[in-house]
Design an enzyme around this catalytic site. Structure first.
Site, mmCIF file in Angstrom:
data_model
loop_
_atom_site.group_PDB
_atom_site.id
_atom_site.type_symbol
_atom_site.label_atom_id
_atom_site.label_comp_id
_atom_site.label_asym_id
_atom_site.label_seq_id
_atom_site.Cartn_x
_atom_site.Cartn_y
_atom_site.Cartn_z
ATOM 1 N N SER A 119 0.831 -1.197 0.000
ATOM 2 C CA SER A 119 0.000 0.000 0.000
ATOM 3 C C SER A 119 0.874 1.258 0.000
ATOM 4 C CB SER A 119 -0.959 -0.052 1.191
ATOM 5 O OG SER A 119 -1.989 0.898 1.058
ATOM 6 N N ASP A 177 -9.916 -4.992 -4.711
ATOM 7 C CA ASP A 177 -9.443 -3.976 -3.770
ATOM 8 C C ASP A 177 -10.378 -2.767 -3.820
ATOM 9 O OD1 ASP A 177 -8.032 -2.050 -2.310
ATOM 10 O OD2 ASP A 177 -6.087 -2.756 -3.013
ATOM 11 N N HIS A 209 -7.795 -5.507 -0.361
ATOM 12 C CA HIS A 209 -6.602 -4.716 -0.053
ATOM 13 C C HIS A 209 -5.806 -5.478 0.997
ATOM 14 C CE1 HIS A 209 -4.324 -1.000 -0.251
ATOM 15 N NE2 HIS A 209 -4.293 -0.951 1.064
#
Length: 238
Positions: A119, A177, A209
């Protein structure tokens, strides 16, 4: 800035290569280590490679209404259209330089260092490899993206050594996601390849995610190829 670092030392003793793995926003290096262990049932380790899991500094984070969070840099909002907060990025750049310089002082050259992250950590890894130090061995980014006005793109467009190879890229993104749409990751990858980056973008089906065991195994195999053990003569020079 002094970072808290969780380090996984090589099983063979002295290391001849290094991997720096940046966590996502609001997390810590130690938590990332535990997440990897949960998915793999063991550490992500190698007989000759040191793994460093730094923890981001605690600072106000705009998407959380200014609440303190362990983040690498501040964002105006979590969207690919948002303007990069380059002042905030510049602050963490110094810290990343320190991490890499520490390894160089131990005899590990940039071409024996890989950076990666999940991320926001993946975004920082992209900044590290394509804006701060293009001599690195490679970069991996999981569920990550670059803003459309990213300084990374400017850097690649204005390279002083356009004929040299850039660090190889491995990107992964979950097809489901909801926090960082896969289209953002794909767009970032496509823009990077237009500017000379070579690599692979892998869309992980039925994945949110999150990290997945199969992508960690893929990353592990790729790292093994990019950073193989050195011969005895080269190892003795480190």
């Amino acid at each position: 800035m002094q970072l808290v670092k969780k380090t996984i030392n090589p099983t063979g003793g002295k290391h001849s290569a290094t991997v720096i793995f940046f966590h996502g926003s609001g997390d810590t290096g130690s938590n990332l280590v535990e997440w990897v262990r949960f998915l793999l049932g063991r550490d992500l380790d190698f007989p000759h490679i040191k793994l460093i899991y730094p923890t981001a500094p605690l600072q106000p984070y705009t998407p959380l209404n200014g609440e303190l969070s362990n983040v690498w840099f501040d964002r105006r909002s979590i969207t690919i259209d948002a303007k990069e907060n380059r002042k905030s990025l510049a602050s963490i750049y110094e810290t990343v330089h320190e991490l890499i310089n520490e390894e160089e002082k131990l005899g590990i050259p940039p071409e024996r260092i890989i950076v990666g992250g999940f991320s926001m950590g993946g975004a920082l890894a992209l900044h590290t490899a394509y804006h701060l130090n293009t001599d690195l061995a490679g970069v991996f980014a999981c569920s990550s993206f670059l803003n459309r006005d990213s300084i990374v793109y400017d850097s690649l467009k204005n390279r002083t050594k356009p004929g040299t190879d850039l660090p190889e890229l491995k990107m992964f993104h979950g097809s489901r996601d909801l926090m960082v749409p896969s289209s953002w990751g794909q767009e970032s990858y496509d823009e990077l390849t237009k500017l000379g980056v070579k690599g692979q973008f892998s869309l992980l089906q039925n994945t949110l995610h999150e990290l997945k065991k199969r992508e960690l195994l893929d990353i592990q195999e790729w790292i093994s190829v990019k950073l193989p053990p050195l011969t005895n003569d080269l190892q003795n020079k480190l």
